[in-house]
Motif scaffolding. Structure first.
Motif, PDB file in Angstrom:
ATOM      1  N   GLU A 137       4.252   4.691  -0.313  1.00 57.41           N
ATOM      2  CA  GLU A 137       4.737   5.823  -1.113  1.00 57.41           C
ATOM      3  C   GLU A 137       6.027   5.443  -1.832  1.00 57.41           C
ATOM      4  O   GLU A 137       6.183   5.715  -3.028  1.00 57.41           O
ATOM      5  CB  GLU A 137       4.966   7.040  -0.217  1.00 57.41           C
ATOM      6  CG  GLU A 137       3.707   7.589   0.394  1.00 57.41           C
ATOM      7  CD  GLU A 137       3.957   8.575   1.513  1.00 57.41           C
ATOM      8  OE1 GLU A 137       3.028   9.347   1.814  1.00 57.41           O
ATOM      9  OE2 GLU A 137       5.055   8.582   2.087  1.00 57.41           O
ATOM     10  N   LEU A 138       6.940   4.804  -1.106  1.00 61.76           N
ATOM     11  CA  LEU A 138       8.199   4.370  -1.725  1.00 61.76           C
ATOM     12  C   LEU A 138       7.963   3.327  -2.809  1.00 61.76           C
ATOM     13  O   LEU A 138       8.643   3.336  -3.837  1.00 61.76           O
ATOM     14  CB  LEU A 138       9.144   3.808  -0.667  1.00 61.76           C
ATOM     15  CG  LEU A 138      10.076   4.816  -0.014  1.00 61.76           C
ATOM     16  CD1 LEU A 138      10.926   4.139   1.040  1.00 61.76           C
ATOM     17  CD2 LEU A 138      10.937   5.529  -1.013  1.00 61.76           C
ATOM     18  N   ASP A 139       6.989   2.440  -2.604  1.00 63.34           N
ATOM     19  CA  ASP A 139       6.674   1.447  -3.626  1.00 63.34           C
ATOM     20  C   ASP A 139       6.242   2.118  -4.925  1.00 63.34           C
ATOM     21  O   ASP A 139       6.683   1.740  -6.016  1.00 63.34           O
ATOM     22  CB  ASP A 139       5.571   0.501  -3.145  1.00 63.34           C
ATOM     23  CG  ASP A 139       6.063  -0.527  -2.144  1.00 63.34           C
ATOM     24  OD1 ASP A 139       7.292  -0.707  -2.031  1.00 63.34           O
ATOM     25  OD2 ASP A 139       5.219  -1.139  -1.472  1.00 63.34           O
ATOM     26  N   MET A 140       5.382   3.134  -4.829  1.00 60.59           N
ATOM     27  CA  MET A 140       4.925   3.847  -6.019  1.00 60.59           C
ATOM     28  C   MET A 140       6.081   4.567  -6.715  1.00 60.59           C
ATOM     29  O   MET A 140       6.216   4.521  -7.944  1.00 60.59           O
ATOM     30  CB  MET A 140       3.836   4.858  -5.651  1.00 60.59           C
ATOM     31  CG  MET A 140       2.502   4.234  -5.346  1.00 60.59           C
ATOM     32  SD  MET A 140       1.228   5.484  -5.120  1.00 60.59           S
ATOM     33  CE  MET A 140       1.280   5.666  -3.349  1.00 60.59           C
ATOM     34  N   ILE A 141       6.910   5.230  -5.918  1.00 64.94           N
ATOM     35  CA  ILE A 141       8.031   5.977  -6.488  1.00 64.94           C
ATOM     36  C   ILE A 141       9.044   5.030  -7.125  1.00 64.94           C
ATOM     37  O   ILE A 141       9.511   5.265  -8.248  1.00 64.94           O
ATOM     38  CB  ILE A 141       8.707   6.842  -5.403  1.00 64.94           C
ATOM     39  CG1 ILE A 141       7.746   7.945  -4.930  1.00 64.94           C
ATOM     40  CG2 ILE A 141       9.996   7.448  -5.921  1.00 64.94           C
ATOM     41  CD1 ILE A 141       8.217   8.690  -3.705  1.00 64.94           C
ATOM     42  N   LEU A 142       9.370   3.939  -6.452  1.00 67.16           N
ATOM     43  CA  LEU A 142      10.360   3.003  -6.981  1.00 67.16           C
ATOM     44  C   LEU A 142       9.848   2.242  -8.202  1.00 67.16           C
ATOM     45  O   LEU A 142      10.631   1.821  -9.058  1.00 67.16           O
ATOM     46  CB  LEU A 142      10.828   2.041  -5.894  1.00 67.16           C
ATOM     47  CG  LEU A 142      11.716   2.684  -4.827  1.00 67.16           C
ATOM     48  CD1 LEU A 142      11.985   1.710  -3.698  1.00 67.16           C
ATOM     49  CD2 LEU A 142      13.013   3.199  -5.420  1.00 67.16           C
ATOM     50  N   TRP A 143       8.532   2.072  -8.314  1.00 60.88           N
ATOM     51  CA  TRP A 143       7.964   1.442  -9.499  1.00 60.88           C
ATOM     52  C   TRP A 143       8.208   2.336 -10.715  1.00 60.88           C
ATOM     53  O   TRP A 143       8.634   1.869 -11.782  1.00 60.88           O
ATOM     54  CB  TRP A 143       6.474   1.181  -9.303  1.00 60.88           C
ATOM     55  CG  TRP A 143       5.896   0.341 -10.398  1.00 60.88           C
ATOM     56  CD1 TRP A 143       5.893  -1.017 -10.478  1.00 60.88           C
ATOM     57  CD2 TRP A 143       5.274   0.822 -11.594  1.00 60.88           C
ATOM     58  NE1 TRP A 143       5.296  -1.412 -11.640  1.00 60.88           N
ATOM     59  CE2 TRP A 143       4.896  -0.308 -12.343  1.00 60.88           C
ATOM     60  CE3 TRP A 143       4.986   2.079 -12.086  1.00 60.88           C
ATOM     61  CZ2 TRP A 143       4.261  -0.213 -13.569  1.00 60.88           C
ATOM     62  CZ3 TRP A 143       4.345   2.174 -13.309  1.00 60.88           C
ATOM     63  CH2 TRP A 143       3.988   1.047 -14.034  1.00 60.88           C
ATOM     64  N   ILE A 144       7.946   3.635 -10.569  1.00 58.06           N
ATOM     65  CA  ILE A 144       8.201   4.596 -11.646  1.00 58.06           C
ATOM     66  C   ILE A 144       9.706   4.638 -11.942  1.00 58.06           C
ATOM     67  O   ILE A 144      10.122   4.647 -13.104  1.00 58.06           O
ATOM     68  CB  ILE A 144       7.715   6.012 -11.251  1.00 58.06           C
ATOM     69  CG1 ILE A 144       6.207   6.038 -11.069  1.00 58.06           C
ATOM     70  CG2 ILE A 144       8.178   7.065 -12.250  1.00 58.06           C
ATOM     71  CD1 ILE A 144       5.407   6.025 -12.326  1.00 58.06           C
ATOM     72  N   ARG A 184       1.523  19.070  -8.540  1.00 61.12           N
ATOM     73  CA  ARG A 184       1.371  19.073  -7.090  1.00 61.12           C
ATOM     74  C   ARG A 184      -0.021  18.553  -6.758  1.00 61.12           C
ATOM     75  O   ARG A 184      -0.959  18.793  -7.493  1.00 61.12           O
ATOM     76  CB  ARG A 184       1.537  20.497  -6.552  1.00 61.12           C
ATOM     77  CG  ARG A 184       1.247  20.620  -5.077  1.00 61.12           C
ATOM     78  CD  ARG A 184       1.403  22.025  -4.601  1.00 61.12           C
ATOM     79  NE  ARG A 184       2.821  22.278  -4.427  1.00 61.12           N
ATOM     80  CZ  ARG A 184       3.370  23.479  -4.419  1.00 61.12           C
ATOM     81  NH1 ARG A 184       2.627  24.541  -4.596  1.00 61.12           N
ATOM     82  NH2 ARG A 184       4.652  23.624  -4.226  1.00 61.12           N
ATOM     83  N   GLY A 185      -0.127  17.840  -5.633  1.00 62.90           N
ATOM     84  CA  GLY A 185      -1.436  17.328  -5.265  1.00 62.90           C
ATOM     85  C   GLY A 185      -1.446  16.598  -3.944  1.00 62.90           C
ATOM     86  O   GLY A 185      -0.432  16.454  -3.267  1.00 62.90           O
ATOM     87  N   HIS A 186      -2.644  16.122  -3.609  1.00 65.04           N
ATOM     88  CA  HIS A 186      -2.861  15.400  -2.346  1.00 65.04           C
ATOM     89  C   HIS A 186      -2.605  13.904  -2.495  1.00 65.04           C
ATOM     90  O   HIS A 186      -2.335  13.225  -1.511  1.00 65.04           O
ATOM     91  CB  HIS A 186      -4.295  15.624  -1.853  1.00 65.04           C
ATOM     92  CG  HIS A 186      -4.596  17.059  -1.563  1.00 65.04           C
ATOM     93  ND1 HIS A 186      -4.155  17.689  -0.423  1.00 65.04           N
ATOM     94  CD2 HIS A 186      -5.263  17.992  -2.281  1.00 65.04           C
ATOM     95  CE1 HIS A 186      -4.556  18.944  -0.439  1.00 65.04           C
ATOM     96  NE2 HIS A 186      -5.230  19.158  -1.552  1.00 65.04           N
ATOM     97  N   ASP A 187      -2.713  13.385  -3.721  1.00 60.46           N
ATOM     98  CA  ASP A 187      -2.570  11.954  -3.976  1.00 60.46           C
ATOM     99  C   ASP A 187      -1.276  11.705  -4.753  1.00 60.46           C
ATOM    100  O   ASP A 187      -1.114  12.211  -5.870  1.00 60.46           O
ATOM    101  CB  ASP A 187      -3.783  11.451  -4.766  1.00 60.46           C
ATOM    102  CG  ASP A 187      -3.739   9.952  -5.006  1.00 60.46           C
ATOM    103  OD1 ASP A 187      -3.070   9.233  -4.229  1.00 60.46           O
ATOM    104  OD2 ASP A 187      -4.389   9.492  -5.961  1.00 60.46           O
ATOM    105  N   LEU A 188      -0.373  10.940  -4.177  1.00 63.05           N
ATOM    106  CA  LEU A 188       0.928  10.687  -4.811  1.00 63.05           C
ATOM    107  C   LEU A 188       0.766   9.991  -6.153  1.00 63.05           C
ATOM    108  O   LEU A 188       1.484  10.298  -7.106  1.00 63.05           O
ATOM    109  CB  LEU A 188       1.827   9.866  -3.881  1.00 63.05           C
ATOM    110  CG  LEU A 188       3.219   9.543  -4.407  1.00 63.05           C
ATOM    111  CD1 LEU A 188       4.010  10.814  -4.696  1.00 63.05           C
ATOM    112  CD2 LEU A 188       3.965   8.667  -3.421  1.00 63.05           C
TER     113      LEU A 188
END
Length: 131
Positions: free
Chosen positions: A41-48, A111-115
């Motif tokens: 999750e952090l990888d996806m957020i930090l990529w953005i 909002r959703g189930h998939d980050l």
């Protein structure tokens, strides 16, 4: 000459015997662990975040791990209110989805189930420019 102290320790629960309690479970029930972002999750957020910093739109971030949710806040300047908050709230996982993106005014943008799907709110639409 040996004394039996076990009869003194027995009270109303003498038939139940001793109870073994796992200390880890006891501590979690008394003071639950905070909600955290997992590595992926952090990888996806930090990529953005890295992409937006490269474009000069974002400058700073903060991560809060609270008892009921985890929050990744994004700032234009460090002394201001966050531009966006990416929240993970496990209590909403069965309902609307655990992940949400909230703007400065508190409005939920997605909002959703998939980050990964929720973070698509930050994808820019490419526009055709006439030469």
């Amino acid at each position: 000459m040996t004394e039996d102290f076990s009869s003194e320790r027995r009270g109303a629960d003498s038939e139940a015997g001793p109870v073994v309690v796992d200390l880890r479970e006891y501590r979690q029930s008394r003071d639950p662990l905070p909600v955290t972002f997992h590595r992926r999750e952090l990888d996806m957020i930090l990529w953005i975040y890295g992409r937006m910093v490269g474009e000069g739109e974002w400058k700073d971030y903060a991560i809060d791990h609270l008892k009921d949710r985890a929050v990744f806040s994004v700032f234009k300047r460090s002394g201001e209110m966050p531009l966006y908050r990416i929240e993970k709230n496990p209590k909403l996982a069965a309902k609307q989805g655990a992940y949400s993106v909230v703007n400065t005014h508190g409005m939920i943008l997605k909002r959703g189930h998939d980050l990964r799907q929720v973070l698509k709110v930050f994808d820019k639409v490419l526009k055709l420019v006439d030469p």
